[in-house]
Design a protein around this motif. Structure first.
Motif: not given
Length: 260
Positions: A74-82, A95-103, A111-115, A186-189
């Motif tokens: 997940l090169p475009d992800i920065c994990f911020l919460w747990s 990337g294309a999904l910039r600003g969105k959140i995944m779990i 790896y799809a965005p949920l928020y 995962q990209t398709v999802f």
């Protein structure tokens, strides 16, 4: 996948070594380095001040460093919460999904965005029914339950539709260069989760995929939207007993309200 073994080991170590120590949360400089906007930084800071009232908290410096290996996937992800169960929420910082959140959880790989944004995610966390970081079921056991995440989106605004369609097209354009089967799936999802309803016809082509991951999941994604043009494809898969998809297609059809 191998990284889940690492996740479990990391969680066990955290529970034994740091259970009684005061956590050191992620350095805010890292957020700036990942180009969070002023409003995103303000949102993160506001929640950080009150997180002890909730079951999700900013990621610790230790966990952040331990998740460095996930950049391979997940090169475009920065994990911020747990949370207390070793699950994580990641921010698409580019990337294309910039600003969105995944779990990221132990039980599922998605790896799809949920928020749609940090603001939306924090609002969900602060909801009294939010117990842990998890990937909501598209079809919960109790079908009267509301779907709690933003994506897949059934009723986005016109602006969101346009932005999501542009992002989905960008992701579609990357598929031909992918050789890894799971990365491709995962990209398709990711595409399915953000694609506006009126453009789902562009995704019917994936019924012809030979990717096992895709064939098992897309019946439910079309059913989630009650997308009627997909019904014929699902019925054909059931009738032909198509490998990998027939049982899933049969189950997905039960979620439709079909008027013959």
């Amino acid at each position: 996948m191998s990284f889940f073994k690492k996740l479990f080991n990391m969680t066990d170590s955290k529970n034994t070594n740091t259970a009684h120590s005061e956590p050191i949360y992620i350095n805010e400089k890292l957020l700036i380095d990942h180009h969070l906007s002023d409003s995103e930084l303000a949102c993160f800071r506001t929640f950080k001040q009150v997180h002890k009232n909730y079951l999700v908290h900013p990621i610790t410096q230790e966990d952040y460093q331990a998740l460095e290996y996930m950049k391979e996937f997940l090169p475009d992800i920065c994990f911020l919460w747990s949370d207390e169960y070793g699950n994580y929420a990641g921010f698409f910082y580019r990337g294309a999904l910039r600003g969105k959140i995944m779990i990221l959880t132990h039980s599922e790989t998605l790896y799809a965005p949920l928020y749609s944004s940090m603001k939306s995610f924090i609002a969900a966390v602060m909801d009294s029914s939010f117990e842990e970081l998890m990937i909501p079921r598209l079809f919960p056991t109790d079908l009267s339950e509301s779907y709690m995440a933003d994506y897949p989106a059934k009723t986005p605004t016109v602006k969101e539709q346009q932005e999501n369609y542009t992002a989905a097209k960008q992701l579609l354009s990357t598929l031909d260069s992918m050789s890894d089967e799971e990365s491709y799936a995962q990209t398709v999802f990711q595409i399915f989760y953000i694609m506006p309803h009126e453009h789902l016809d562009e995704l019917l082509v994936f019924f012809d995929s030979d990717n096992l991951y895709i064939l098992q999941d897309i019946p439910y994604l079309f059913a989630f939207h009650h997308y009627q043009p997909a019904v014929a494809y699902l019925k054909e898969a059931v009738q032909k007993n198509t490998p990998h998809i027939s049982s899933h297609a049969k189950r997905a059809l039960t979620y439709y309200t079909i008027t013959d």
